[in-house]
Design a protein around this motif. Structure first.
Motif, mmCIF file in Angstrom:
data_model
loop_
_atom_site.group_PDB
_atom_site.id
_atom_site.type_symbol
_atom_site.label_atom_id
_atom_site.label_comp_id
_atom_site.label_asym_id
_atom_site.label_seq_id
_atom_site.Cartn_x
_atom_site.Cartn_y
_atom_site.Cartn_z
ATOM 1 N N THR A 28 0.838 -1.200 0.000
ATOM 2 C CA THR A 28 0.000 0.000 0.000
ATOM 3 C C THR A 28 0.873 1.250 0.000
ATOM 4 O OG1 THR A 28 -1.745 -1.155 1.231
ATOM 5 C CG2 THR A 28 -1.834 1.249 1.184
ATOM 6 N N MET A 68 -3.725 7.296 -0.612
ATOM 7 C CA MET A 68 -3.161 5.953 -0.742
ATOM 8 C C MET A 68 -3.630 5.336 -2.050
ATOM 9 S SD MET A 68 -5.489 3.488 1.642
ATOM 10 C CE MET A 68 -7.235 3.225 1.245
ATOM 11 N N GLY A 126 -3.539 -0.531 -2.115
ATOM 12 C CA GLY A 126 -2.805 -1.782 -1.943
ATOM 13 C C GLY A 126 -2.353 -2.492 -3.196
ATOM 14 N N ASP A 168 -6.804 -5.928 1.195
ATOM 15 C CA ASP A 168 -6.293 -4.568 1.341
ATOM 16 C C ASP A 168 -7.223 -3.558 0.687
ATOM 17 O OD1 ASP A 168 -4.025 -4.929 2.893
ATOM 18 O OD2 ASP A 168 -2.702 -5.253 1.179
ATOM 19 N N SER A 171 -6.232 -1.658 3.919
ATOM 20 C CA SER A 171 -5.318 -0.540 3.657
ATOM 21 C C SER A 171 -5.709 0.718 4.422
ATOM 22 C CB SER A 171 -5.271 -0.233 2.154
ATOM 23 O OG SER A 171 -4.477 -1.168 1.476
ATOM 24 N N LYS A 208 -4.292 0.385 7.929
ATOM 25 C CA LYS A 208 -2.829 0.439 7.896
ATOM 26 C C LYS A 208 -2.329 1.866 7.682
ATOM 27 C CE LYS A 208 -2.353 -4.217 5.910
ATOM 28 N NZ LYS A 208 -1.945 -4.987 4.706
#
Length: 215
Positions: free
Chosen positions: A104, A157, A160, A177, A182, A185
Motif C-alpha cells: 500500500t 493511498m 494496496g 487490502d 489498507s 494500515k
C-alpha cells in the motif's frame, strides 16, 4: 450537504468514490515554520512493514492536477499550496501469487501552518494510483478550498495494488487490502507521522469522525 468542520459541497448529486476521515489531533502543534530537520526525521521512524521513500520539506508551490480525477470526481485543476512536509512510503511490500509487486503506497502532506486536524483523502474507483494528498473535495463543481490549503495534514493511498484495473483480484491479500485493510494500515502509520512531525505521541491522535461515500 455539509461535512465535518463546516465544509460545504454545492453539488448534492455528485458521485463520490473516496473515503474521507477527519481526525482530531491532540498532540502539541509544531511552530508555524517547521524545520527541514523535523521533516527529514520522519524517514528515520521505525514502523514494522513500512518503508519510507521520501521525507522532504516543500516550498510554496503549485501542485499539478491529478490525472485520475475522473475516478474520484475531484476538481481537475492545479492547486497552489503553502510550505509543507511531503512524506511518501509503502506498507507491506511483497510479491503476490501472480508474481506482481504489492503493497500500500501512501503520501502524507503536513502543512507548516497547521490547523490541528488530519484529513484522510484515500483514493477512488478501484485505486491502483496515488493521488496528490492535497484534500481536493471529491465532488465536481465544488468551490471549497483543498484541505492542505486550509491547514489540514492530508493523506492519500493507492488501495494496496499498483495499477488502476481489477487484475489485482487474483491475489487474496490484495483484495483484502482494497476492501478495508489498507485504510487501517495507512491511518495507523499516518497518525505516527503526524505525531512525529508536530510533536506528541501517536496515542494522542484520535479519530474524530469518518464519512464514506460510494457510487
Amino acid at each position: 450537504m455539509f461535512l465535518a468542520n463546516g465544509l460545504k459541497l454545492r453539488d448534492r448529486g455528485c458521485t463520490l468514490a473516496l473515503i474521507l476521515a477527519i481526525i482530531c489531533v491532540c498532540a502539541p502543534a509544531l511552530a508555524a515554520n517547521a524545520s527541514d530537520q523535523a521533516c527529514r526525521s520522519i524517514a528515520k521512524l521505525t514502523i514494522p512493514s513500512v518503508i519510507f521513500t521520501e521525507a522532504s520539506l516543500q516550498k510554496p508551490q503549485e501542485i499539478p492536477a491529478d490525472p485520475f480525477t475522473a475516478f474520484t470526481g475531484a476538481s481537475p485543476q492545479a492547486v497552489k499550496v503553502g510550505g509543507h512536509c511531503l512524506v511518501r512510503g509503502v506498507i507491506g511490500k511483497r510479491q503476490g501469487v501472480d508474481g506482481q509487486s504489492y503493497g500500500t503506497r501512501f503520501e502524507v502532506r503536513l502543512p507548516t501552518t497547521w490547523n490541528d486536524m488530519f484529513l484522510f483523502q484515500g483514493g477512488g474507483a478501484v485505486d491502483g494510483f496515488l493521488a496528490p494528498a492535497v484534500g481536493t473535495i471529491p465532488c465536481r463543481n465544488s468551490t471549497a478550498a483543498p484541505g492542505l490549503l486550509r491547514g489540514y495534514a492530508v493523506v492519500s493511498m493507492d488501495g494496496g495494488h499498483p495499477s488502476p484495473d481489477p487484475a489485482f483480484g487474483v491475489d487474496q491479500a490484495a483484495r483484502i487490502d482494497f476492501a478495508y485493510a489498507s485504510i487501517g494500515k495507512v491511518t495507523s502509520v499516518s497518525k505516527q507521522v503526524v505525531a512525529k512531525f508536530y510533536g506528541g505521541g501517536s496515542e494522542k491522535v484520535g479519530v474524530h469522525g469518518m464519512l464514506e461515500w460510494r457510487s
